[in-house]
Design an enzyme around this catalytic site. Structure first.
Site, PDB file in Angstrom:
ATOM      1  N   CYS A   1       0.888  -1.222  -0.099  1.00 44.91           N
ATOM      2  CA  CYS A   1      -0.088  -0.034  -0.024  1.00 44.91           C
ATOM      3  C   CYS A   1       1.065   1.331   0.118  1.00 44.91           C
ATOM      4  CB  CYS A   1      -0.870  -0.093   1.260  1.00 44.91           C
ATOM      5  SG  CYS A   1      -1.780   1.454   1.999  1.00 44.91           S
TER       6      CYS A   1
ATOM      7  N   CYS B   1       0.110   3.766   2.657  1.00 46.60           N
ATOM      8  CA  CYS B   1       0.472   3.602   4.037  1.00 46.60           C
ATOM      9  C   CYS B   1       2.252   3.536   4.242  1.00 46.60           C
ATOM     10  CB  CYS B   1       0.458   1.736   4.123  1.00 46.60           C
ATOM     11  SG  CYS B   1      -1.199   1.323   4.028  1.00 46.60           S
TER      12      CYS B   1
END
Length: 104
Positions: free
Chosen positions: A29, A32
């Site tokens: 991600c 993230c």
């Protein structure tokens, strides 16, 4: 910043004295990964008022499913063992601090 797992979630988050900001994250991600430095800075600056931890959703499906986390990154604040706030998506540190001001 501490990495928590399904096995350590109860002790590190539910049983914590301080409010806990949990980032539900994943290696794949990009937003993230963007949040990594922001959360490290937050943990350093607010460590006396807020515990900051990460949980990898791929390695820890039980906790991820228990809190119905579908999008990454998801941030949840736990106080007294209960989730009191949830936020989805990357954000700047200033905005994150503003959003946390009512629970810290």
């Amino acid at each position: 910043m501490i990495d928590v797992t399904d096995a350590s979630f109860e002790a590190e988050v539910i049983g914590a004295e301080l409010p806990v900001l949990v980032e539900f994250t994943a290696d794949w991600c990009p937003p993230c990964r963007q949040m990594g430095p922001v959360l490290k800075a937050l943990a350093a600056e607010e460590g006396d008022r807020l515990k900051v931890v990460q949980l990898d959703v791929d390695s820890n499906p039980a906790t991820t499913n228990a809190y119905k986390v579908l999008s990454m990154p998801t941030f949840m604040v736990f106080r007294g063992g209960e989730p009191v706030k949830s936020m989805v998506g990357a954000r700047a540190k200033r905005r994150l601090l503003e959003e946390l001001s009512d629970v810290v």
